[in-house]
Write an enzyme that holds these catalytic residues in place. Structure first.
Site, PDB file in Angstrom:
ATOM      1  N   ARG A   1      -8.433  -0.916   4.624  1.00  0.00           N
ATOM      2  CA  ARG A   1      -7.588   0.158   4.103  1.00  0.00           C
ATOM      3  C   ARG A   1      -6.194  -0.349   3.754  1.00  0.00           C
ATOM      4  NH1 ARG A   1      -6.231   4.032   7.767  1.00  0.00           N
ATOM      5  NH2 ARG A   1      -5.237   5.029   5.998  1.00  0.00           N
TER       6      ARG A   1
ATOM      7  N   LYS B   1       0.836  -1.207   0.000  1.00  0.00           N
ATOM      8  CA  LYS B   1       0.000   0.000   0.000  1.00  0.00           C
ATOM      9  C   LYS B   1       0.867   1.252   0.000  1.00  0.00           C
ATOM     10  CE  LYS B   1      -1.817   1.626   3.937  1.00  0.00           C
ATOM     11  NZ  LYS B   1      -1.990   3.057   4.271  1.00  0.00           N
ATOM     12  N   ASN B   2       1.898   1.271   0.851  1.00  0.00           N
ATOM     13  CA  ASN B   2       2.713   2.473   1.020  1.00  0.00           C
ATOM     14  C   ASN B   2       3.671   2.709  -0.139  1.00  0.00           C
ATOM     15  OD1 ASN B   2       1.433   3.082   3.422  1.00  0.00           O
ATOM     16  ND2 ASN B   2       2.980   2.072   4.689  1.00  0.00           N
TER      17      ASN B   2
ATOM     18  N   ARG C   1       0.417  13.806  12.666  1.00  0.00           N
ATOM     19  CA  ARG C   1       1.297  13.572  11.521  1.00  0.00           C
ATOM     20  C   ARG C   1       1.246  14.831  10.659  1.00  0.00           C
ATOM     21  NH1 ARG C   1       0.050   7.448   9.547  1.00  0.00           N
ATOM     22  NH2 ARG C   1      -2.110   8.068   9.518  1.00  0.00           N
TER      23      ARG C   1
ATOM     24  N   CYS D   1      -5.807   7.415   9.834  1.00  0.00           N
ATOM     25  CA  CYS D   1      -5.995   6.792  11.142  1.00  0.00           C
ATOM     26  C   CYS D   1      -5.711   7.788  12.260  1.00  0.00           C
ATOM     27  CB  CYS D   1      -5.049   5.594  11.302  1.00  0.00           C
ATOM     28  SG  CYS D   1      -5.536   4.142  10.365  1.00  0.00           S
TER      29      CYS D   1
ATOM     30  N   ILE E   1       7.281   6.548  17.667  1.00  0.00           N
ATOM     31  CA  ILE E   1       6.923   7.250  16.429  1.00  0.00           C
ATOM     32  C   ILE E   1       5.632   8.045  16.586  1.00  0.00           C
ATOM     33  CG2 ILE E   1       6.528   7.007  13.967  1.00  0.00           C
ATOM     34  CD1 ILE E   1       9.332   6.228  14.834  1.00  0.00           C
TER      35      ILE E   1
ATOM     36  N   ASP F   1       4.553   0.192  12.333  1.00  0.00           N
ATOM     37  CA  ASP F   1       3.422  -0.493  11.717  1.00  0.00           C
ATOM     38  C   ASP F   1       3.347  -1.973  12.087  1.00  0.00           C
ATOM     39  OD1 ASP F   1       2.383   1.721  10.530  1.00  0.00           O
ATOM     40  OD2 ASP F   1       3.033   1.260   8.502  1.00  0.00           O
TER      41      ASP F   1
ATOM     42  N   VAL G   1       1.782  18.140   8.277  1.00  0.00           N
ATOM     43  CA  VAL G   1       2.262  18.317   6.905  1.00  0.00           C
ATOM     44  C   VAL G   1       3.227  19.494   6.801  1.00  0.00           C
ATOM     45  CG1 VAL G   1       0.174  17.309   5.914  1.00  0.00           C
ATOM     46  CG2 VAL G   1       0.283  19.776   6.304  1.00  0.00           C
ATOM     47  N   ASP G   2       3.624  20.053   7.941  1.00  0.00           N
ATOM     48  CA  ASP G   2       4.482  21.236   7.879  1.00  0.00           C
ATOM     49  C   ASP G   2       5.824  20.940   7.224  1.00  0.00           C
ATOM     50  OD1 ASP G   2       5.009  19.706  10.303  1.00  0.00           O
ATOM     51  OD2 ASP G   2       6.402  21.295  10.849  1.00  0.00           O
TER      52      ASP G   2
END
Length: 422
Positions: free
Chosen positions: A402, A22-23, A123, A118, A332, A310, A125-126
């Protein structure tokens, strides 16, 4: 709303084919925005997030076509597409931010909603915004959208040195795609090293990009005037493979994972071997064998090549029925222990103090109704259900959909008593 019904206590035996990652698939779908020529991807997993990304690209005007039995998609982004990612289409998927870099690099402007995903923690976006600003972009955040454009009189982004404050996988991917069409050289410092990064870089190179150092913390990109179409195979999903490794280690049995890449799972495999599982690997396969209770293993999540965040929830499920006490440290995401309360419902003995969870292994879990809270948490509940006595119902499995391609079908094929119920 669908649920998974699981009756535990069965060992797993047979073969499982690991799907595309997926990633890797999500940024590679966005990479098709960098050219007007057709781009064909193979081994694209059948996932909710992939369907969402495809809908997003369709909405922009990208032509997409599915073909073949092994997840083939051909995409073509004409010069007339609408470079916008609206909130309604991206609110459930953080990967939508990956459209920002390629849209800005090719079209000179973009409007992308701040992403969702999720609820496992902040997380931001800066880092994406700072990196693209270093390449000359003007970006404003207004009414929940990132509005990006090139300065007046400029037709291309410019190469720059980008050193992020933290390791960011999607940030590295966004900068790779944007820098491929920028003017001059870009140096990415503190770049993410996950296997999905070099897989994207190899796709971009096949499109005509000039990239060196991918897979290390320093990546060099020499921008080119244009990119062309390509055909690319999406790398196998290391997290799906790791999830099945943990499932077999917990339940017992003997399973071969086809297309598994052991070299992408060193940290997880080392812990499983220390726990007592037997693991062999070769070209395109991983074999895992397990018998009896394993030994509990402490671990700490960190960036690749360390133990992946993950895989934290799935390995914790294994620790719940292992011999001994283990300490799991999550570094994380600050909100990634939401599965703990659900595992406790199954009888697990877990105490959480901040970033640390202490797991006291017990011989058996007991089936119950539990609720998935995020993607990897849902996988941990499936593993727990496979070893619990009696019946377990896992609710809200849209999270699972997902990121896992037909998980219940694959588990049932190797002996699990599992079914999807409406």
């Amino acid at each position: 709303m669908d649920k998974l019904r699981i009756v535990g206590g069965r060992p797993l035996n047979g073969e499982v084919t690991i799907s595309g990652a997926k990633n890797a698939a999500l940024p590679e779908l966005c990479a098709a925005l960098l050219t007007s020529e057709p781009v064909t991807l193979h081994n694209v997993p059948r996932l909710r997030d992939v369907a969402t990304m495809r809908t997003l690209l369709d909405n922009m005007g990208v032509k997409t076509e599915t073909h073949g039995e092994r997840g083939g998609i051909t995409l073509q982004a004409a010069d007339t597409i609408q470079p916008e990612a609206p909130y309604e289409l991206v609110k459930t998927m953080r990967a939508s931010v990956l459209a920002l870099g390629p849209l800005l690099a090719r079209f000179g402007h973009a409007k992308v909603s701040l992403p969702g995903g999720c609820a496992i923690g902040s997380r931001p976006v800066d880092q994406h915004i700072k990196g693209l600003q270093a390449m000359g972009a003007e970006i404003d955040v207004e009414h929940g959208y990132m509005l990006a454009r090139l300065p007046a009189g400029h037709t291309r982004l410019r190469g720059a040195r980008i050193a992020t404050d933290m390791v960011t996988v999607t940030g590295t991917e966004n900068f790779l795609m944007a820098a491929a069409l920028a003017e001059g050289e870009t140096l990415l410092e503190n770049a993410a090293q996950e296997p999905e990064i070099p897989d994207l870089a190899e796709m971009l190179i096949a499109m005509g990009a000039r990239i060196e150092g991918h897979g290390t913390s320093r990546i060099y990109i020499q921008g080119v005037d244009r990119l062309h179409g390509c055909t690319h195979q999406v790398v196998a999903d290391r997290i799906e493979a790791g999830t099945f490794l943990c499932a077999v280690a917990a339940t017992g049995g003997d399973v071969i994972l086809r297309h598994g890449r052991a070299e992408h799972l060193d940290a997880v495999i080392d812990k499983l071997i220390e726990a007592g599982a037997s693991i062999d690997a070769g070209d395109g396969f991983i074999r895992v064998r397990s018998q009896g209770r394993l030994k509990a293993q402490s671990f700490r999540t960190t960036e690749y090549p360390g133990f992946p965040t993950d895989m934290q929830a799935q390995f914790m499920a294994l620790n719940c029925i292992a011999q001994g006490t283990s300490k799991v440290t999550e570094t994380i995401f600050e909100n990634r222990f939401m599965h703990v309360n659900e595992l406790v419902r199954l009888g697990a003995q877990i105490q959480v103090d901040g970033k640390v969870a202490v797991v006291e292994g017990i011989p058996k879990l007991s089936g119950a109704t539990v609720m998935a809270t995020d993607l990897r948490a849902s996988a941990s509940l499936v593993i727990a259900g496979l070893v619990a006595e009696g019946e377990t119902l896992v609710d809200r499995i849209y999270h699972l959909d997902r990121g896992y391609d037909q998980m219940e079908d694959k588990l049932r094929a190797i002996g699990a008593d599992i079914e999807r119920v409406k």
